[in-house]
Scaffold this motif. Structure first.
Motif, mmCIF file in Angstrom:
data_model
loop_
_atom_site.group_PDB
_atom_site.id
_atom_site.type_symbol
_atom_site.label_atom_id
_atom_site.label_comp_id
_atom_site.label_asym_id
_atom_site.label_seq_id
_atom_site.Cartn_x
_atom_site.Cartn_y
_atom_site.Cartn_z
ATOM 1 N N LEU A 239 0.829 -1.208 0.000
ATOM 2 C CA LEU A 239 0.000 0.000 0.000
ATOM 3 C C LEU A 239 0.863 1.258 0.000
ATOM 4 O O LEU A 239 0.544 2.252 -0.663
ATOM 5 N N ALA A 240 1.976 1.218 0.722
ATOM 6 C CA ALA A 240 2.892 2.360 0.738
ATOM 7 C C ALA A 240 3.597 2.521 -0.601
ATOM 8 O O ALA A 240 3.820 3.643 -1.070
ATOM 9 N N THR A 241 3.932 1.408 -1.240
ATOM 10 C CA THR A 241 4.651 1.456 -2.515
ATOM 11 C C THR A 241 3.772 1.962 -3.645
ATOM 12 O O THR A 241 4.180 2.825 -4.431
ATOM 13 N N TYR A 242 2.569 1.443 -3.738
ATOM 14 C CA TYR A 242 1.718 1.748 -4.890
ATOM 15 C C TYR A 242 0.764 2.915 -4.653
ATOM 16 O O TYR A 242 0.232 3.468 -5.617
ATOM 17 N N GLY A 243 0.561 3.292 -3.389
ATOM 18 C CA GLY A 243 -0.374 4.377 -3.115
ATOM 19 C C GLY A 243 0.183 5.499 -2.267
ATOM 20 O O GLY A 243 -0.523 6.471 -1.988
ATOM 21 N N CYS A 354 16.446 -7.863 -1.541
ATOM 22 C CA CYS A 354 16.590 -7.795 -2.993
ATOM 23 C C CYS A 354 16.290 -6.404 -3.540
ATOM 24 O O CYS A 354 16.577 -6.124 -4.708
ATOM 25 N N VAL A 355 15.731 -5.517 -2.714
ATOM 26 C CA VAL A 355 15.429 -4.157 -3.166
ATOM 27 C C VAL A 355 16.662 -3.263 -3.118
ATOM 28 O O VAL A 355 16.891 -2.455 -4.019
ATOM 29 N N TYR A 375 7.737 -4.529 -7.598
ATOM 30 C CA TYR A 375 7.834 -3.154 -8.094
ATOM 31 C C TYR A 375 9.287 -2.751 -8.309
ATOM 32 O O TYR A 375 9.666 -2.242 -9.374
ATOM 33 N N TYR A 376 10.121 -2.980 -7.309
ATOM 34 C CA TYR A 376 11.513 -2.551 -7.412
ATOM 35 C C TYR A 376 12.341 -3.474 -8.301
ATOM 36 O O TYR A 376 13.311 -3.029 -8.924
ATOM 37 N N ALA A 377 11.967 -4.741 -8.366
ATOM 38 C CA ALA A 377 12.677 -5.648 -9.268
ATOM 39 C C ALA A 377 12.571 -5.157 -10.704
ATOM 40 O O ALA A 377 13.548 -5.192 -11.466
ATOM 41 N N TYR A 378 11.376 -4.680 -11.063
ATOM 42 C CA TYR A 378 11.182 -4.181 -12.426
ATOM 43 C C TYR A 378 11.737 -2.771 -12.600
ATOM 44 O O TYR A 378 12.522 -2.502 -13.515
ATOM 45 N N SER A 379 11.352 -1.853 -11.703
ATOM 46 C CA SER A 379 11.690 -0.443 -11.906
ATOM 47 C C SER A 379 13.170 -0.157 -11.700
ATOM 48 O O SER A 379 13.749 0.694 -12.386
ATOM 49 N N LYS A 380 13.793 -0.864 -10.782
ATOM 50 C CA LYS A 380 15.190 -0.599 -10.453
ATOM 51 C C LYS A 380 16.155 -1.543 -11.155
ATOM 52 O O LYS A 380 17.209 -1.122 -11.646
ATOM 53 N N ASN A 381 15.787 -2.832 -11.199
ATOM 54 C CA ASN A 381 16.726 -3.840 -11.706
ATOM 55 C C ASN A 381 16.350 -4.427 -13.058
ATOM 56 O O ASN A 381 17.093 -5.239 -13.607
#
Length: 399
Positions: A239-243, A354-355, A375-381
């Motif tokens: 909820l904190a990550t996506y909203g 892993c983030v 979210y971070y696997a895609y956006s960051k890595n």
């Protein structure tokens, strides 16, 4: 913002350059957000710990604050580092990165910050009481502290959290005030949530609805009969990550839910929306999965015990990280869970996750039960991902 004589003394530099700089940061924040005063805090959680995020400029700032006499005045704990402090070689971390990460941790330690290196401080000794004012960074922990514990914190950044630690103060605005803790929208959930991944997918669906529809950032959630600590930490992270949510109320579960006024705005989140959220985080075909990770947020001892149970007699065929806090890992050692897990071929990655670890380019696709990790696997890595129930993640690691 009005400062007390003691605060004015800090601002004048009478107690050292670090405390002076910290007060300058807090006074500036207070002015920006219209705070009338600074208030005492009982604990702090500092983010911005991985050298991969800080870089040399961030490390230099920390070193200057330490050299300037900065000392934590309240219990202050630390977010995950970019490596397992004791076992970084086994995780493929370079010696150069390890040396720089060690310098970061040493700077924090010189300031009296407890180098817990965990995103779940509430599981390892930094557990504020209901109504306590705190200054926490780490979005998932802030959401958990505000919502599940009923403590009061804004979503601090690394510098403002450290400033709070070095002064024991924070500006009184935002979620420190009663009026800002009232819900802005009532959320009716249709369907049951069982797995951590269910709560994570729900957090994504709800967070994105709140973001897109200008419904405010404090939902009052109806329709959840029960939720474990593990479920709630997964939900808070998502909820904190996506909203961008730092506070929610959940009827029958969180401590302030029965004390707030029902909002006029109402929305429903359907089972179909949650399934769509799950599917949107699952673009990795099984043959491409070469990295498996559990522990975003850091695993509880209950979760580690379950992994050990599932891995008895099994052989892990992929890189599998078990990410948790060092104290939790030590309990796992004592209980024999570590021996079982490592015998199967999985690796503990204490102090990190892993983030924040420097793993870009090392893997193609991640299997996890964490919507935040996806979210971070895609956006960051730039990894592909698949979001699965907890037990299924362990199963995939052995295929």
């Amino acid at each position: 913002m009005k400062l007390t004589p003691a605060e004015q003394t800090l601002l004048a530099g009478a107690e050292g350059r670090a405390a002076q700089k910290a007060l300058e940061i807090l006074a500036a924040l207070g002015k920006i957000y219209g705070a009338e005063r600074l208030i005492p805090v009982t604990s702090v959680q500092v983010s911005g710990v991985s050298y991969a995020n800080l870089g040399e400029a961030g490390l230099q700032w920390l070193a200057e604050m330490a050299a300037g006499g900065g000392k934590a005045r309240v219990l202050t704990t630390l977010n995950p580092a970019g490596m397992d402090i004791e076992n970084w070689q086994a995780l493929g971390i370079s010696a150069e990165f390890a040396a720089n990460q060690t310098r970061v941790l040493e700077a924090f330690a010189r300031m009296g910050v407890v180098t817990t290196a965990s995103c779940t401080p509430y599981l390892i000794g930094n557990l504020p009481h209901f109504g306590e004012h705190i200054a926490w960074a780490e979005s998932s922990a802030v959401c958990y502290a505000n919502s599940v514990l009923g403590a009061r914190s804004n979503r601090e950044g690394g510098p403002s959290a450290l400033a709070a630690a070095l002064t024991g103060l924070t500006p009184e605005y935002g979620y420190h005030l009663d009026e800002n803790r009232q819900p802005s929208v009532m959320v009716e959930l249709a369907g049951a949530l069982v797995e951590n991944s269910d709560f994570g997918a729900f957090g994504k669906a709800l967070g994105e609805r709140l973001e897109s529809a200008d419904l405010g950032r404090v939902p009052l959630i109806l329709g959840i009969d029960s939720a474990s600590v593990e479920n709630l930490k997964s939900f808070c992270a998502s909820l904190a990550t996506y909203g961008g949510v730092a506070l929610f109320h959940m009827e029958g579960i969180t401590p302030e839910a029965g004390q707030v006024s029902p909002p006029r705005q109402r929305i429903k989140i359907s089972v179909a929306e949650i399934q769509l959220a799950r599917e949107s985080l699952s673009d990795a075909p099984s043959p491409e999965i070469d990295f498996v990770s559990l522990g975003c947020p850091h695993l509880s001892i209950k979760e580690i015990a379950r992994i050990a149970e599932l891995l008895v007699g099994k052989t892990v065929t992929k890189e599998f990280w078990i990410t948790t806090a060092r104290p939790t890992k030590q309990i796992a050692d004592r209980m024999g869970y570590t021996a079982v897990i490592e015998a199967a071929g999985a690796k503990f990655a204490a102090d990190t996750c892993c983030v924040v670890a420097p793993i870009q380019g090392r893997f193609a696709a991640l299997a996890t039960d964490s919507a935040k990790a996806c979210y971070y696997a895609y956006s960051k890595n730039k990894f592909k991902t698949v979001l699965l129930p907890f037990d299924e993640v362990v199963k995939v690691s052995c295929e």
